[in-house]
Write a protein that holds these residues in place. Structure first.
Motif, PDB file in Angstrom:
ATOM      1  N   UNK A 159       0.840  -1.202   0.000  1.00  0.00           N
ATOM      2  CA  UNK A 159       0.000   0.000   0.000  1.00  0.00           C
ATOM      3  C   UNK A 159       0.874   1.251   0.000  1.00  0.00           C
ATOM      4  N   UNK A 160       0.601   2.137  -0.952  1.00  0.00           N
ATOM      5  CA  UNK A 160       1.318   3.406  -1.027  1.00  0.00           C
ATOM      6  C   UNK A 160       0.651   4.423  -0.100  1.00  0.00           C
ATOM      7  N   UNK A 161       1.463   5.095   0.700  1.00  0.00           N
ATOM      8  CA  UNK A 161       0.919   6.050   1.671  1.00  0.00           C
ATOM      9  C   UNK A 161       1.723   7.348   1.684  1.00  0.00           C
ATOM     10  N   UNK A 162       1.079   8.384   2.206  1.00  0.00           N
ATOM     11  CA  UNK A 162       1.736   9.627   2.586  1.00  0.00           C
ATOM     12  C   UNK A 162       1.532   9.810   4.081  1.00  0.00           C
ATOM     13  N   UNK A 163       2.481  10.418   4.743  1.00  0.00           N
ATOM     14  CA  UNK A 163       2.295  10.762   6.155  1.00  0.00           C
ATOM     15  C   UNK A 163       1.700  12.157   6.249  1.00  0.00           C
ATOM     16  N   UNK A 164       0.622  12.281   6.998  1.00  0.00           N
ATOM     17  CA  UNK A 164      -0.013  13.582   7.191  1.00  0.00           C
ATOM     18  C   UNK A 164       0.725  14.346   8.289  1.00  0.00           C
ATOM     19  N   UNK A 165       1.132  15.565   7.952  1.00  0.00           N
ATOM     20  CA  UNK A 165       1.900  16.388   8.885  1.00  0.00           C
ATOM     21  C   UNK A 165       1.095  17.641   9.239  1.00  0.00           C
ATOM     22  N   UNK A 166       0.903  17.850  10.519  1.00  0.00           N
ATOM     23  CA  UNK A 166       0.178  19.027  11.009  1.00  0.00           C
ATOM     24  C   UNK A 166       1.207  20.146  11.227  1.00  0.00           C
ATOM     25  N   UNK A 167       1.619  20.756  10.122  1.00  0.00           N
ATOM     26  CA  UNK A 167       2.721  21.730  10.157  1.00  0.00           C
ATOM     27  C   UNK A 167       2.403  22.901  11.080  1.00  0.00           C
ATOM     28  N   UNK A 168       1.163  23.393  11.008  1.00  0.00           N
ATOM     29  CA  UNK A 168       0.782  24.568  11.799  1.00  0.00           C
ATOM     30  C   UNK A 168       0.408  24.207  13.239  1.00  0.00           C
ATOM     31  N   UNK A 169       0.469  22.898  13.561  1.00  0.00           N
ATOM     32  CA  UNK A 169       0.197  22.435  14.929  1.00  0.00           C
ATOM     33  C   UNK A 169      -1.181  22.883  15.415  1.00  0.00           C
ATOM     34  N   UNK A 170      -2.183  22.702  14.549  1.00  0.00           N
ATOM     35  CA  UNK A 170      -3.560  23.071  14.905  1.00  0.00           C
ATOM     36  C   UNK A 170      -4.213  21.944  15.700  1.00  0.00           C
ATOM     37  N   UNK A 171      -4.825  22.281  16.811  1.00  0.00           N
ATOM     38  CA  UNK A 171      -5.466  21.267  17.658  1.00  0.00           C
ATOM     39  C   UNK A 171      -6.612  20.570  16.947  1.00  0.00           C
ATOM     40  N   UNK A 172      -7.267  21.252  16.014  1.00  0.00           N
ATOM     41  CA  UNK A 172      -8.438  20.696  15.334  1.00  0.00           C
ATOM     42  C   UNK A 172      -8.058  19.732  14.205  1.00  0.00           C
ATOM     43  N   UNK A 173      -6.756  19.606  13.904  1.00  0.00           N
ATOM     44  CA  UNK A 173      -6.341  18.792  12.766  1.00  0.00           C
ATOM     45  C   UNK A 173      -5.590  17.541  13.217  1.00  0.00           C
ATOM     46  N   UNK A 174      -5.706  16.508  12.381  1.00  0.00           N
ATOM     47  CA  UNK A 174      -4.945  15.290  12.590  1.00  0.00           C
ATOM     48  C   UNK A 174      -3.539  15.474  12.019  1.00  0.00           C
ATOM     49  N   UNK A 175      -2.675  14.523  12.289  1.00  0.00           N
ATOM     50  CA  UNK A 175      -1.348  14.533  11.677  1.00  0.00           C
ATOM     51  C   UNK A 175      -0.227  14.571  12.697  1.00  0.00           C
ATOM     52  N   UNK A 176       0.957  14.157  12.232  1.00  0.00           N
ATOM     53  CA  UNK A 176       2.162  14.216  13.050  1.00  0.00           C
ATOM     54  C   UNK A 176       2.623  15.670  13.170  1.00  0.00           C
ATOM     55  N   UNK A 177       3.141  16.037  14.328  1.00  0.00           N
ATOM     56  CA  UNK A 177       3.836  17.306  14.416  1.00  0.00           C
ATOM     57  C   UNK A 177       5.134  17.181  13.625  1.00  0.00           C
ATOM     58  N   UNK A 178       5.611  18.268  13.105  1.00  0.00           N
ATOM     59  CA  UNK A 178       6.778  18.217  12.230  1.00  0.00           C
ATOM     60  C   UNK A 178       7.966  17.554  12.921  1.00  0.00           C
ATOM     61  N   UNK A 179       8.147  17.859  14.209  1.00  0.00           N
ATOM     62  CA  UNK A 179       9.302  17.308  14.916  1.00  0.00           C
ATOM     63  C   UNK A 179       9.171  15.806  15.193  1.00  0.00           C
ATOM     64  N   UNK A 180       7.974  15.253  15.034  1.00  0.00           N
ATOM     65  CA  UNK A 180       7.753  13.808  15.237  1.00  0.00           C
ATOM     66  C   UNK A 180       7.888  13.007  13.945  1.00  0.00           C
ATOM     67  N   UNK A 181       7.876  13.717  12.816  1.00  0.00           N
ATOM     68  CA  UNK A 181       7.653  13.036  11.544  1.00  0.00           C
ATOM     69  C   UNK A 181       8.811  12.154  11.099  1.00  0.00           C
ATOM     70  N   UNK A 182      10.034  12.599  11.304  1.00  0.00           N
ATOM     71  CA  UNK A 182      11.155  11.762  10.864  1.00  0.00           C
ATOM     72  C   UNK A 182      11.166  10.424  11.593  1.00  0.00           C
ATOM     73  N   UNK A 183      10.930  10.445  12.892  1.00  0.00           N
ATOM     74  CA  UNK A 183      10.904   9.183  13.636  1.00  0.00           C
ATOM     75  C   UNK A 183       9.766   8.292  13.154  1.00  0.00           C
ATOM     76  N   UNK A 184       8.597   8.908  12.864  1.00  0.00           N
ATOM     77  CA  UNK A 184       7.463   8.135  12.347  1.00  0.00           C
ATOM     78  C   UNK A 184       7.807   7.502  11.003  1.00  0.00           C
ATOM     79  N   UNK A 185       8.475   8.257  10.149  1.00  0.00           N
ATOM     80  CA  UNK A 185       8.913   7.710   8.850  1.00  0.00           C
ATOM     81  C   UNK A 185       9.809   6.495   9.070  1.00  0.00           C
ATOM     82  N   UNK A 186      10.747   6.618   9.987  1.00  0.00           N
ATOM     83  CA  UNK A 186      11.673   5.509  10.252  1.00  0.00           C
ATOM     84  C   UNK A 186      10.946   4.299  10.842  1.00  0.00           C
ATOM     85  N   UNK A 187       9.986   4.558  11.738  1.00  0.00           N
ATOM     86  CA  UNK A 187       9.214   3.458  12.342  1.00  0.00           C
ATOM     87  C   UNK A 187       8.380   2.716  11.300  1.00  0.00           C
ATOM     88  N   UNK A 188       7.753   3.468  10.411  1.00  0.00           N
ATOM     89  CA  UNK A 188       6.847   2.868   9.424  1.00  0.00           C
ATOM     90  C   UNK A 188       7.613   2.256   8.253  1.00  0.00           C
TER      91      UNK A 188
END
Length: 234
Positions: free
Chosen positions: A117-146
């Motif tokens: 399955x091809x995926x993109x990681x959703x990143x909550x760049x603006x750190x909005x509470x109402x939105x889903x997604x990884x915070x930018x500072x979490x994203x590299x580790x999530x990429x490595x984990x996945x």
């Protein structure tokens, strides 16, 4: 209406590409068809559109049966883990992977079906509470984990920028994600083919293109206004 709107959107995409020295072929237009009937999607299909985005799994499943086989369905809305098995063999790309737990569920269901399955990681760049997604500072580790999951291929990143009156206000959001995206490309992580950047919607897709988007998600700009109260427009 769809024909006229598509011409306007296409012209704006071409102009945005020219302004930043990019080739039009570098940008894929995804027509966001959520809540829209099959006949309206068919009209866009007849005009050459093949990539359609949906927010809900049920809508993809229903429309998948009604419309031509060569349509490329994109899952762009929040994906619940209990809906994964219904959509992974229908969507060409899941834009909205927003947790490692969701990726684990995709891996499990993909393994059962023997698919990747091809995926993109959703990143909550603006750190909005109402939105889903990884915070930018979490994203590299999530990429490595996945990246270790054998039935998932990470193709890039996605963001939903804040709703703003002036699209220029979102330029820093797109610029920041593009810089991170380029950084991830340079790191050359195994099983990560970082070549897709999904950002920009009806109100700001031209700015997103200027800042490196390879996929733009345009709904109301093509199909017209939706009238569901409280629903974010794209």
């Amino acid at each position: 209406m769809v024909k006229e709107n598509l011409l306007i959107v296409e012209n704006r995409i071409e102009e945005a590409c020219k302004r930043c020295g990019r080739d039009r072929s570098e940008v894929t237009l995804i027509a966001v068809s959520k809540t829209k009937p099959a006949d309206m999607i068919g009209e866009a299909y007849q005009l050459g559109i093949r990539d359609f985005g949906e927010n809900k799994v049920q809508e993809i499943c229903d429309k998948y049966k009604l419309l031509p086989d060569d349509i490329r369905w994109h899952m762009i809305g929040h994906l619940q883990r209990n809906k994964v098995k219904q959509v992974i063999d229908k969507a060409v790309l899941i834009h909205s992977v927003d947790s490692v737990r969701l990726a684990e569920q995709i891996e499990e269901e993909a393994a059962k079906k023997g698919i990747c399955v091809d995926i993109l990681l959703e990143v909550n760049v603006a750190d909005e509470e109402s939105k889903f997604g990884f915070r930018l500072e979490e994203t590299e580790q999530a990429i490595r984990d996945i990246s270790v999951f054998p039935h998932i291929s990470i193709k890039g990143l996605m963001t939903i920028a804040p709703f703003v009156e002036n699209s220029e206000q979102n330029r820093p959001v797109f610029k920041e994600l593009n810089q991170f995206y380029v950084d991830m490309q340079r790191k050359n992580i195994d099983n990560v083919n970082m070549n897709m950047l999904s950002m920009g919607m009806t109100g700001d897709y031209e700015i997103a293109i200027e800042e490196g988007a390879t996929l733009v998600r345009v709904g109301t700009g093509i199909f017209g206004t939706r009238y569901k109260i409280g629903e974010n427009e794209v």
